[in-house]
Design an enzyme around this catalytic site. Sequence first.
Site, PDB file in Angstrom:
ATOM      1  N   LYS A  16       1.461  -2.646   9.120  1.00  0.00           N
ATOM      2  CA  LYS A  16       2.571  -1.533   9.081  1.00  0.00           C
ATOM      3  C   LYS A  16       3.819  -2.096   9.607  1.00  0.00           C
ATOM      4  O   LYS A  16       3.797  -2.452  10.824  1.00  0.00           O
ATOM      5  CB  LYS A  16       1.839  -0.338   9.577  1.00  0.00           C
ATOM      6  CG  LYS A  16       3.084   0.881   9.809  1.00  0.00           C
ATOM      7  CD  LYS A  16       2.307   2.141  10.405  1.00  0.00           C
ATOM      8  CE  LYS A  16       3.044   3.182  10.370  1.00  0.00           C
ATOM      9  NZ  LYS A  16       2.582   4.394  10.957  1.00  0.00           N
ATOM     10  N   VAL A  18       3.786  -0.382   4.424  1.00  0.00           N
ATOM     11  CA  VAL A  18       2.360  -0.758   4.661  1.00  0.00           C
ATOM     12  C   VAL A  18       1.944  -1.794   3.569  1.00  0.00           C
ATOM     13  O   VAL A  18       2.035  -1.660   2.340  1.00  0.00           O
ATOM     14  CB  VAL A  18       1.469   0.438   4.776  1.00  0.00           C
ATOM     15  CG1 VAL A  18       0.233  -0.011   5.098  1.00  0.00           C
ATOM     16  CG2 VAL A  18       2.079   1.331   5.867  1.00  0.00           C
ATOM     17  N   GLY A  43       7.687   4.194   3.249  1.00  0.00           N
ATOM     18  CA  GLY A  43       8.368   5.496   3.730  1.00  0.00           C
ATOM     19  C   GLY A  43       8.622   5.501   5.273  1.00  0.00           C
ATOM     20  O   GLY A  43       8.245   4.360   5.817  1.00  0.00           O
ATOM     21  N   ASN A  44       9.606   6.253   5.622  1.00  0.00           N
ATOM     22  CA  ASN A  44      10.123   6.376   7.264  1.00  0.00           C
ATOM     23  C   ASN A  44      10.713   4.979   7.454  1.00  0.00           C
ATOM     24  O   ASN A  44      10.372   4.332   8.771  1.00  0.00           O
ATOM     25  CB  ASN A  44       9.042   6.589   8.094  1.00  0.00           C
ATOM     26  CG  ASN A  44       8.605   8.207   7.853  1.00  0.00           C
ATOM     27  OD1 ASN A  44       9.468   8.962   7.379  1.00  0.00           O
ATOM     28  ND2 ASN A  44       7.398   8.511   7.975  1.00  0.00           N
ATOM     29  N   GLY A  45      11.216   4.177   6.719  1.00  0.00           N
ATOM     30  CA  GLY A  45      11.992   3.066   7.069  1.00  0.00           C
ATOM     31  C   GLY A  45      11.064   1.746   7.256  1.00  0.00           C
ATOM     32  O   GLY A  45      11.476   0.779   7.533  1.00  0.00           O
ATOM     33  N   ASP A  60       0.466  16.151  13.555  1.00  0.00           N
ATOM     34  CA  ASP A  60       0.759  15.912  12.079  1.00  0.00           C
ATOM     35  C   ASP A  60      -0.825  15.465  11.173  1.00  0.00           C
ATOM     36  O   ASP A  60      -0.805  14.645  10.430  1.00  0.00           O
ATOM     37  CB  ASP A  60       1.685  14.627  11.827  1.00  0.00           C
ATOM     38  CG  ASP A  60       2.407  14.953  10.235  1.00  0.00           C
ATOM     39  OD1 ASP A  60       2.147  15.864   9.920  1.00  0.00           O
ATOM     40  OD2 ASP A  60       2.825  13.774  10.251  1.00  0.00           O
ATOM     41  N   LEU A  85       0.782  -1.333   0.335  1.00  0.00           N
ATOM     42  CA  LEU A  85      -0.149  -0.029   0.124  1.00  0.00           C
ATOM     43  C   LEU A  85       0.782   1.265  -0.037  1.00  0.00           C
ATOM     44  O   LEU A  85       0.301   2.306  -0.310  1.00  0.00           O
ATOM     45  CB  LEU A  85      -0.925   0.022   1.206  1.00  0.00           C
ATOM     46  CG  LEU A  85      -1.930  -1.011   1.204  1.00  0.00           C
ATOM     47  CD1 LEU A  85      -2.709  -1.033   2.466  1.00  0.00           C
ATOM     48  CD2 LEU A  85      -2.940  -0.853   0.245  1.00  0.00           C
ATOM     49  N   GLY A  86       2.116   1.125   0.653  1.00  0.00           N
ATOM     50  CA  GLY A  86       2.739   2.437   0.553  1.00  0.00           C
ATOM     51  C   GLY A  86       4.202   2.158   1.290  1.00  0.00           C
ATOM     52  O   GLY A  86       4.551   1.011   1.924  1.00  0.00           O
TER      53      GLY A  86
END
Length: 326
Positions: A87, A72, A67-69, A180, A64-65
Amino acid sequence: MALVKDRRQLNLRLPLPEHSERRPRFPLPLPPSSLSTTATTNPTATASTTTTITAADIEKVQVLGHGNGGTVYKVRHKRTSATYALKVVHGDSDPINRRQILSEISILRRTDSPYVVKCHGVLEKWGGDIAILMEFMDKGTLESLAKSGDLFSEQMVAKIAYQVVQGLEHLHAHKIIHRDLKPSNLLVNEQMQVKIADFGVSKIMCRTLDPCNSYVGTCAYMSPERFDPDTYGNGGTYNGYAGDIWSLGLTLLELYMGHFPYLPEGQRPDWATLMCAICFGEPPSLPEYVSKEFRSFIGCCLQKDSSKRWTATQLLSHPFLQNIKG
């Protein structure tokens, strides 16, 4: 401004631990329900019994995606066919990312709201990977819907606002600030239910007005007092609860207008431009043809003086949300 003084600290870095020290040496905290969940909480579930989920019980369907090490995944329970989001932060990722997912686990343990994405359990995998098994929202994020060309009417924005404010009220009542809030951190399903997600930079406040002066989060959605607490804060402090409300106002404006409200459509923001616009400019406004209730609601969110911003509880009583059913 206090901004200059605070930004000098941004380049300070603690030395990274050796690779061998990045593996967790203690059990991870688990949500209260551990890995036990009821399949009927997921609309795609095919069984009604309570199921204890292990890593061996699930299979990856798609990514799904990234990022940040971490990554997902959409995953499926092999026996019940229930779908979840998994995740994963990898064992060799940056220690900051690992601390963030541990913080997210701690936050999710404290939340139980239909307006906050549900955590079904935590898995520690071989090699030091940490994985959170979460509710799967099949329409993605509000950001992805907006980028796909979906238009958000005033009525749709009101329904989104109602759900997000309900979620914020729950979080703030438990002394949790998100820090955030933005379209990419609001998940949506086929029923257009909206849930707050991604608590990697969130904070549990020890006191109601515990100061929170770090520069985490996405600067485009930061409130004026986040940049300059001396000028716009309440007594020179940053009120994180009020900061979430400012981010909510910008998020709703962006969805309605179709682009980030502080910049012309298509312009890419940079830190200096955003800081100047947010701190020295007037808050963005809606077109003249919108309802007075919508305009008033956004005005209650985008007060530059944080002490004048409405709380989540107050916003739930605003006329703009009165005809919305949860």
